[in-house]
Scaffold this active site. Structure first.
Site, PDB file in Angstrom:
ATOM      1  N   HIS A   1       0.815  -1.214   0.000  1.00  0.00           N
ATOM      2  CA  HIS A   1       0.000   0.000   0.000  1.00  0.00           C
ATOM      3  C   HIS A   1       0.851   1.268   0.000  1.00  0.00           C
ATOM      4  O   HIS A   1       0.323   2.374  -0.198  1.00  0.00           O
ATOM      5  CB  HIS A   1      -0.940   0.004   1.213  1.00  0.00           C
ATOM      6  CG  HIS A   1      -2.345   0.369   0.871  1.00  0.00           C
ATOM      7  ND1 HIS A   1      -2.669   1.471   0.093  1.00  0.00           N
ATOM      8  CD2 HIS A   1      -3.538  -0.220   1.180  1.00  0.00           C
ATOM      9  CE1 HIS A   1      -3.976   1.556  -0.039  1.00  0.00           C
ATOM     10  NE2 HIS A   1      -4.532   0.531   0.594  1.00  0.00           N
ATOM     11  N   ARG A   2       2.157   1.121   0.174  1.00  0.00           N
ATOM     12  CA  ARG A   2       3.026   2.298   0.116  1.00  0.00           C
ATOM     13  C   ARG A   2       3.269   2.752  -1.315  1.00  0.00           C
ATOM     14  O   ARG A   2       3.550   3.934  -1.559  1.00  0.00           O
ATOM     15  CB  ARG A   2       4.379   1.994   0.785  1.00  0.00           C
ATOM     16  CG  ARG A   2       4.296   1.699   2.270  1.00  0.00           C
ATOM     17  CD  ARG A   2       5.640   1.225   2.800  1.00  0.00           C
ATOM     18  NE  ARG A   2       6.064  -0.033   2.169  1.00  0.00           N
ATOM     19  CZ  ARG A   2       7.219  -0.644   2.453  1.00  0.00           C
ATOM     20  NH1 ARG A   2       8.048  -0.113   3.342  1.00  0.00           N
ATOM     21  NH2 ARG A   2       7.519  -1.782   1.844  1.00  0.00           N
TER      22      ARG A   2
END
Length: 453
Positions: free
Chosen positions: A424-425
């Site tokens: 998700h980064r």
């Protein structure tokens, strides 16, 4: 005149790819054996491969510094060899060494520590093993098919020693043969390059009538438990998965897909190019590569030291392959430059190497994204764990007949489930959903790929 032998200590060499230790699988020699320069003396298992280690000295084995089944760090003592000297050696003078030992010393001085002779830096000649006369141990198997050295004059060397040593890669195959008393040298290998595989041993066992039904599992007594050490490949997998779960804030999204069109396209490929042997995994890989070119955010990693996202311009596609040693992830390098036919050929080549135990360590590194077809295990879905330090992994479940709504009618279609785990980064749910939807559209309508090739 002849002086006393000089003891030469050989330490576990650097096996490359950042490996720091290895487990001793099998010693090929014993104390008192005579060895030659570049002779294989031990087989070790690292986190990535099984490797045969040659010795850079010739002489008599004086000591084995560790037992089979134990782990040794790079640079720790491995074997001591007594090298004969034909003249007294000055206290500060060098000991005469052969070409392999000289190369070993040159590479060691170059800054890479103990470098494995013949492993990545040059090609060592095929080794020849000499045994003590009357030795009771059975000749150990080796990957090389060099002829054994002729017996010394007057020795009682058995005739069986004259046979070419069998090529056995897997420690499991050797153990199976040992437990059932199967002579590996008498087998006809069915594997590539003359390698004896598990089925070859099982065929002999079955013919001898020694195969029995698997024993019922032994239930531990109250308060007791079996302890299984995490070693070699299993330990590396455990560490990588733990690191992935610890460092990567992952999320998973999934979708059901009508794969009828995909199977039709695969069958059309096979009919047009039967020699290419284009399977389902190759078509899925080609679709995956196209998706990564359209959504490059997922073809990246995170440099935590510099707090940066590193987005790759190339696609090195990893794929999960089940072997006797466990699950490995070979990498198809520069998959974005390949046609579907070329991808199929590379998948077949890497899979064969992985299952025969011949996959080099460098073939297991450098991936930028992973494809996992766990449908071959008969499961529908999963939340795949990201192969650290990559940013995503696509899982594909089994393809089965299911009711499906199409054009306002309920029909029976070939349906599968796709699962995408992503970091998700590097992207948000919109990018991940867009990638997964593109993959699904290509599976349902393979002609969609034509717009991107």
């Amino acid at each position: 005149m002849t002086s006393e032998p000089t003891e030469r200590l050989f330490r576990l060499p650097d096996l490359g790819e950042g490996l720091t230790e290895a487990e001793i699988i099998e010693w090929k020699v014993a104390v008192g054996d005579t060895v030659e320069i570049d002779q294989i003396v031990v087989e070790v298992e690292t986190a990535k491969a099984t490797v045969e280690v040659p010795v850079p000295y010739a002489g008599t084995v004086l000591k084995l510094h560790t037992d089979a089944g134990t782990s040794v760090e790079v640079g720790r003592p491995l074997i001591s060899v007594g090298t004969p000297q034909t003249a007294p050696v000055p206290p500060a003078g060098p000991v005469a060494e052969g070409p392999a030992a000289a190369r070993y010393r040159e590479e060691e001085r170059a800054g890479s520590g103990n470098v494995l002779i013949g492993y990545g830096t040059g090609h060592a000649p095929a080794s020849r093993r000499r045994r003590r006369t009357g030795a009771k141990r059975a000749p150990a198997s080796t990957h090389r098919t060099a002829a054994p050295a002729p017996p010394a004059s007057g020795s009682a060397e058995p005739a069986s020693r004259a046979r070419t040593a069998p090529r056995v890669i897997s420690p499991l195959v050797r153990r199976l043969a040992r437990e059932h008393g199967v002579d590996l040298a008498a087998l006809s290998p069915s594997g590539p390059h003359g390698i004896i595989q598990r089925r070859d041993v099982e065929r002999v066992i079955a013919a001898a009538g020694t195969v029995s039904a698997p024993a019922a599992p032994v239930r531990p007594e109250t308060g007791s438990a079996e302890r299984i050490p995490l070693r070699g490949l299993r330990r590396a997998v455990a560490e990588k998965l733990s690191r992935s779960r610890t460092e990567i804030p992952d999320a998973t999204t999934w979708v059901d897909v009508d794969a009828t069109g995909l199977l039709e396209a695969k069958n059309a490929f096979q009919a047009a190019r039967p020699d290419a042997r284009i399977g389902l995994l190759a078509v899925l890989a080609r679709i995956c590569v196209a998706g990564l070119r359209r959504f490059p955010e997922l073809n990246s990693t995170v440099d935590t030291d510099r707090n940066e996202i590193v987005r790759y311009s190339h696609v090195n596609l990893g794929f999960a392959a089940q072997t006797e040693r466990g699950l490995v992830v070979p990498v198809v390098r520069d998959a974005h430059r390949m046609t579907t036919t070329q991808i199929a050929a590379e998948l077949a080549r890497l899979t064969a190497l992985a299952r025969s135990g011949q996959l080099p360590p460098e073939a297991l590194t450098g991936g930028t994204f992973t494809l996992n077809n766990y449908g071959v295990f008969g499961v529908d879905g999963s939340t795949p764990v990201i192969n650290h330090p990559e940013a995503g992994i696509l899982g594909v479940g089994r393809i089965i007949d299911k009711p499906w709504a199409a054009d306002g009618a309920l029909v029976l279609r070939k349906v599968t489930q796709l699962s995408l785990s992503f970091d998700h980064r590097v992207c948000d749910g919109g990018v991940a959903g867009g990638f997964l939807r593109y993959i699904a559209d290509c599976i349902e309508r393979p002609a969609t790929l034509l717009a991107d090739v």
